[in-house]
Enzyme design. Structure first.
Site, PDB file in Angstrom:
ATOM      1  N   GLY A  20       0.785  -1.239   0.000  1.00  0.00           N
ATOM      2  CA  GLY A  20       0.000   0.000   0.000  1.00  0.00           C
ATOM      3  C   GLY A  20       0.807   1.275   0.000  1.00  0.00           C
ATOM      4  O   GLY A  20       0.395   2.264   0.600  1.00  0.00           O
ATOM      5  N   ASN A 158      -7.723   2.251 -12.115  1.00  0.00           N
ATOM      6  CA  ASN A 158      -6.623   1.342 -11.779  1.00  0.00           C
ATOM      7  C   ASN A 158      -5.288   1.975 -12.141  1.00  0.00           C
ATOM      8  O   ASN A 158      -5.207   2.770 -13.070  1.00  0.00           O
ATOM      9  CB  ASN A 158      -6.780   0.033 -12.568  1.00  0.00           C
ATOM     10  CG  ASN A 158      -5.722  -0.995 -12.186  1.00  0.00           C
ATOM     11  OD1 ASN A 158      -5.340  -1.104 -11.014  1.00  0.00           O
ATOM     12  ND2 ASN A 158      -5.234  -1.748 -13.160  1.00  0.00           N
ATOM     13  N   HIS A 160      -1.486   0.844 -13.310  1.00  0.00           N
ATOM     14  CA  HIS A 160      -0.781  -0.325 -13.827  1.00  0.00           C
ATOM     15  C   HIS A 160       0.676   0.039 -14.104  1.00  0.00           C
ATOM     16  O   HIS A 160       0.942   1.032 -14.786  1.00  0.00           O
ATOM     17  CB  HIS A 160      -1.463  -0.817 -15.111  1.00  0.00           C
ATOM     18  CG  HIS A 160      -0.786  -2.033 -15.662  1.00  0.00           C
ATOM     19  ND1 HIS A 160      -0.936  -3.275 -15.082  1.00  0.00           N
ATOM     20  CD2 HIS A 160       0.083  -2.194 -16.689  1.00  0.00           C
ATOM     21  CE1 HIS A 160      -0.193  -4.142 -15.741  1.00  0.00           C
ATOM     22  NE2 HIS A 160       0.431  -3.522 -16.718  1.00  0.00           N
TER      23      HIS A 160
HETATM   24  C1  GRF Z   1       1.970  -0.819  -7.918  1.00  0.00           C
HETATM   25  O1  GRF Z   1       3.137  -1.018  -8.691  1.00  0.00           O
HETATM   26  C2  GRF Z   1       0.763  -0.629  -8.790  1.00  0.00           C
HETATM   27  O2  GRF Z   1       1.044  -0.022 -10.014  1.00  0.00           O
HETATM   28  C3  GRF Z   1       0.323  -2.058  -9.043  1.00  0.00           C
HETATM   29  O3  GRF Z   1       0.540  -2.709  -7.812  1.00  0.00           O
HETATM   30  C4  GRF Z   1       1.617  -2.073  -7.124  1.00  0.00           C
HETATM   31  C5  GRF Z   1       1.115  -1.739  -5.744  1.00  0.00           C
HETATM   32  O4  GRF Z   1       2.133  -1.266  -4.914  1.00  0.00           O
HETATM   33  N1  GRF Z   1      -1.050  -2.122  -9.498  1.00  0.00           N
HETATM   34  P1  GRF Z   1       1.820  -0.660  -3.502  1.00  0.00           P
HETATM   35  O5  GRF Z   1       1.020  -1.708  -2.731  1.00  0.00           O
HETATM   36  O6  GRF Z   1       1.020   0.591  -3.707  1.00  0.00           O
HETATM   37  O7  GRF Z   1       3.148  -0.400  -2.887  1.00  0.00           O
END
Ligand code: GRF
Length: 273
Positions: A20, A158, A160
């Site tokens: 997160g 989302n 990505h």
């Molecule tokens: C991020 O790289 C996001 O782009 C992908 O999942 C990862 C989540 O990272 N969908 P975090 O939990 O926010 O550190």
């Protein structure tokens, strides 16, 4: 052209599965008035997700919808009786589950819908304007997406970690680095029924230098993610995200912020500094 709704200060719910750090960036910016949104709830599919701790620390309500428990349980036949959807129709529409045995597909979809039904119940109790996925590692069925993407509004966003349509799926950084790309990218998009195929809101790139390793590029990309997610939410809040058809007749968006070029230039300058 349809303008996405813009009540100025949005109510957003954030879905997380893991550490997160994107959530943390949004919480920090919300606390300092840099995010034009209130984070009204954080929901995870995993009780152990560290994102929940971050939210609690910030005083944001948290919930767990235990997908694992849902997916492991046995559902008695006939499946339809317990579900808020027509399962056969959902099976025809869905594009995300690659299960060739029709019976197994129905079973899996039924469990997914039950998990999503609980998730929708939780989310709707907060009346969010947008659902922001921030490392939420679950596939969303047309049942969930249809609940929020209605009336010409796209309400699930989302982030990505790749320059879509390259490298959809769960390993954006690994795939970008493994392929030998010289630039990596981040995409923020509305979620549709495909895998990372929804209308693109924003994209940005970062360089991959010869001596970089995967962890270095992930860190470089993540710092860009934090800036981009905040900016996209602010554009949504300001009503500066318009839906339009792309030249190849896909659904796309147009950002009407007069400072759009400046914002993009700043992102590039930042990663090259
Ligand atoms: C991020 O790289 C996001 O782009 C992908 O999942 C990862 C989540 O990272 N969908 P975090 O939990 O926010 O550190």
């Amino acid at each position: 052209m349809i303008r996405q709704q813009s009540p100025n200060k949005l109510r957003i719910a954030v879905l997380v599965s893991g550490s997160g750090t994107n959530l943390q960036a949004l919480l920090d910016r919300a606390a300092t008035g840099k995010l034009a949104a209130e984070i009204v709830a954080v929901v995870s599919d995993r009780p152990e997700a560290y994102g929940l701790v971050r939210a609690e620390r910030a005083g944001v309500p948290t919930h767990v919808v235990d997908y694992k428990a849902h997916l492991q349980r046995e559902i008695e036949k006939p499946l339809e009786l317990k579900l808020p959807v027509n399962l056969a129709e959902l099976a025809r529409r869905q594009k995300i589950l690659k299960i060739s045995d029709p019976e197994k597909l129905l079973q899996r979809l039924a469990k997914l819908v039950l998990a999503e039904h609980e998730l929708i119940d939780v989310l709707d109790s907060y009346q969010p304007d947008y659902i922001c996925l921030a490392g939420f590692m679950r596939l969303l069925s047309p049942y969930f997406l249809g609940h929020y993407n209605r009336g010409g509004q796209w309400r699930v966003v989302n982030i990505h970690p790749a320059l879509l349509p390259a490298f959809p799926g769960a390993h954006g950084y690994e795939d970008t680095f493994g392929y030998g790309c010289k630039w990596g990218g981040i995409t923020i998009h509305f979620a549709d029924e495909g895998e990372d195929t929804g209308p693109i809101i924003a994209q940005a790139v970062y360089p991959i230098w010869p001596d970089d390793d995967q962890e270095k590029i992930r860190q470089r990309g993540l710092s860009l993610e934090y800036e981009m997610y905040t900016q996209c939410i602010n554009w949504l809040a300001a009503g500066q995200v318009e839906l339009c058809l792309t030249p190849s007749r896909r659904m796309g968006t147009r950002i009407t912020d007069p400072d759009y070029q400046k914002v993009l230039t700043a992102w590039v300058d930042e990663v090259l500094a």
